[in-house]
Design an enzyme around this catalytic site. Structure first.
Site, PDB file in Angstrom:
ATOM      1  N   ALA A  63       4.959   1.847  10.006  1.00  0.00           N
ATOM      2  CA  ALA A  63       5.867   2.004  11.142  1.00  0.00           C
ATOM      3  C   ALA A  63       5.940   0.702  11.918  1.00  0.00           C
ATOM      4  O   ALA A  63       4.987  -0.076  11.951  1.00  0.00           O
ATOM      5  CB  ALA A  63       5.424   3.141  12.046  1.00  0.00           C
ATOM      6  N   GLU A  96       5.067   9.110  -0.155  1.00  0.00           N
ATOM      7  CA  GLU A  96       6.078  10.145   0.060  1.00  0.00           C
ATOM      8  C   GLU A  96       6.855   9.756   1.299  1.00  0.00           C
ATOM      9  O   GLU A  96       6.316   9.151   2.224  1.00  0.00           O
ATOM     10  CB  GLU A  96       5.466  11.530   0.199  1.00  0.00           C
ATOM     11  CG  GLU A  96       4.651  11.712   1.442  1.00  0.00           C
ATOM     12  CD  GLU A  96       3.977  13.069   1.516  1.00  0.00           C
ATOM     13  OE1 GLU A  96       3.942  13.630   2.620  1.00  0.00           O
ATOM     14  OE2 GLU A  96       3.486  13.552   0.484  1.00  0.00           O
ATOM     15  N   TYR A 108      11.493   0.727   0.148  1.00  0.00           N
ATOM     16  CA  TYR A 108      10.659   0.988  -1.023  1.00  0.00           C
ATOM     17  C   TYR A 108      11.383   0.596  -2.311  1.00  0.00           C
ATOM     18  O   TYR A 108      10.779  -0.002  -3.209  1.00  0.00           O
ATOM     19  CB  TYR A 108      10.224   2.450  -1.063  1.00  0.00           C
ATOM     20  CG  TYR A 108       9.490   2.877   0.188  1.00  0.00           C
ATOM     21  CD1 TYR A 108       8.569   2.036   0.800  1.00  0.00           C
ATOM     22  CD2 TYR A 108       9.718   4.100   0.778  1.00  0.00           C
ATOM     23  CE1 TYR A 108       7.900   2.412   1.962  1.00  0.00           C
ATOM     24  CE2 TYR A 108       9.056   4.492   1.929  1.00  0.00           C
ATOM     25  CZ  TYR A 108       8.153   3.633   2.511  1.00  0.00           C
ATOM     26  OH  TYR A 108       7.494   4.008   3.657  1.00  0.00           O
TER      27      TYR A 108
END
Length: 141
Positions: A63, A96, A108
């Site tokens: 984050a 995930e 990603y």
């Protein structure tokens, strides 16, 4: 303010299932969990938490403080994690992510992660599917 207070604040701003300051501290009672931080003016503005156990790594959290987004911090954190893992025994890294988290999915994919499968209705508040991604280390772009 401690680093865990900084991270907990960022957690609250980014996740509906935010980890508390105490949960964050306990995470690092285990030597297989790792933290990489990005700081500005002495405060944590971005972080990545990952585990590395017997050849398998898992990205647990990433984050960036909303005020510092779009400055390449998440990309730098990913690069730093992959560099650390290149010297470790990890062969794969999984993660995930919420299916509707478009910016995270793009990050990603930029690093070469491939989608393995979907966990329908995995997340709540709000409801969302979880996408499971994996990267075979040594194959990233």
């Amino acid at each position: 303010m401690s680093i865990f207070q900084d991270i907990a604040r960022i957690e609250e701003d980014n996740f509906s299932d935010a980890w508390s300051e105490q949960s964050l501290e306990k995470t690092f009672d285990y030597d297989y969990n790792h933290l990489i931080m990005h700081k500005k003016d002495g405060r944590v503005v971005g972080y990545i938490i990952y585990s590395d156990v017997q050849g398998e790594a898992e990205l647990l959290r990433i984050a960036v403080d909303k005020r510092y987004r779009r400055q390449g911090i998440a990309t730098q954190l990913m690069n730093d994690m992959l560099e650390e893992l290149s010297g470790a025994e990890a062969e794969t890294i999984t993660l995930e992510v919420r299916a509707h988290n478009i910016s995270a999915v793009a990050l990603y994919k930029k690093f070469g992660f491939a989608e393995l499968y979907v966990r329908p209705n995995y997340y709540h508040e709000p409801e969302d599917d979880a996408l499971i991604f994996q990267l075979i280390l040594g194959t990233q772009l």
